[in-house]
Design a protein around this motif. Sequence first.
Motif: not given
Length: 350
Positions: A182, A291, A313
Motif C-alpha cells: 500500500y 484502500g 495498491c
Amino acid sequence: MSSSPVSDPSAPPAPPARLEAHVIRNAAGASAEVLNYGGIVVSLRVPDRAGVFADVVLGFAEAERYLGAHPSFGEIVGRIAGRLTAGRLRLPDGSTHQLVLNDGPNHLHGGGAGFGRRFWEVRRVEADSITLHYHSPNGENGYPGALDVELTYTLRADNALVVQTSATSDRVTPLSMAQHSYFNLAGEGSGDALDHQVQIFAEHHIPAADAAMTLSGHLTPVGGTGNDLRQPRRLREVVPQLFGGHGEHYFIRATAAAADAPTRVARVYEEKSGRVLEVSTNECGLQFYTGAKLDGSLIGKSGCAYGPHAGICFEAQGYPDGAHRPELGDILVHPGTPQKRTTIYAFSVA
C-alpha cells in the motif's frame, strides 16, 4: 478431479527458528526492509524533492505483527492474486479444482494461508538485493501441482524497486502472483492518499459483477466510465465513481513472456512531497485498489491509524480466471518452461 469444498487452514505454519528481517540499500540512501515471511516489504524509504527520506508503504512497527491478521500489507500474494469466483478453478484439460474459500463465497489471494502467509527460505542477500524461495506442495489450498517460486527484490541506484519472480511446476498449473504494498507517497503516517494524482495507462478494464466481487469476464472500454484514468486524476475525485470505491482490474495484454520488457502501466504524483511513482510490468493486468476497506482499526509504524484510502495498491498480476479465460491473461505454468515476471516500482521527484 475435485469438487468437494476445501476448508481454509487458518492457522499460520509453524515458524522457523526466528522471523528474519533484511534491509537492502542503494548508494543513493534509499532502503527497503524485507521479511522472510510472505516476502513482505515492511518499509521502503525514498527521498522527496528536498532530499528528505520517508517510508512510503503502510505496515507495522513490529515484525511479529505480520504473523496475525492484516490486509496483505506488503505481501507477495498467490498462488492466484485477486478473487476467484466460488473458488472454482478450471484448467484447459477439463479438470475442475475446488480452492479454499476465505473471502465470503470466493477464494482470495491464494487462500487464508497463501504465499503471503508462509515462511520463505532466504537464498541470497546482497547490499542492494535479496532472493527468497518458496516450495508450494501439490494440493496446497486446493491447487494442483508442486510449485517452486524464486522471488528477488533489487533496489536500483535510481531508486526503483524491482520485483522479479521465476516459477517452475511439475504439471500445468495456474500462477498469478502480485506485490501487495500500500503506497502513500507523502509518507505512511501522513493521513489519506486522496490528493494523490493517479494515471493508469490502460484502454480496457474487467469490472466486477456484484458486491461479492464476482468475476464478470467482460472486457470493457474505460472510455466514458469512472475507471478511465488515462489522464491524471486526484484520487478523491475518482473514488466516488468507482464500484464500491474499490478499484478495478485493468487489462494490459493477453500474454506475458519472460522476454517481454516491462512497460509503464501506472503513474502517481503527490504534490506536497513531489514524489512520483511509476509502475512498469510485463504482467497481463493491473489491479488498482484504493484502500477503501481500511477502517482505522490498524495502527501503523508512525503510531497513526490507517483509515480509508491511507494507501493505494498497484497489483501487477494476471486475470484471476486466466486459466479458463486465457484471452484475458494467460496465467498457466507449464512443466519445463519457467514463468518469469518483472514489476518495477520506480520513484523519482517532480
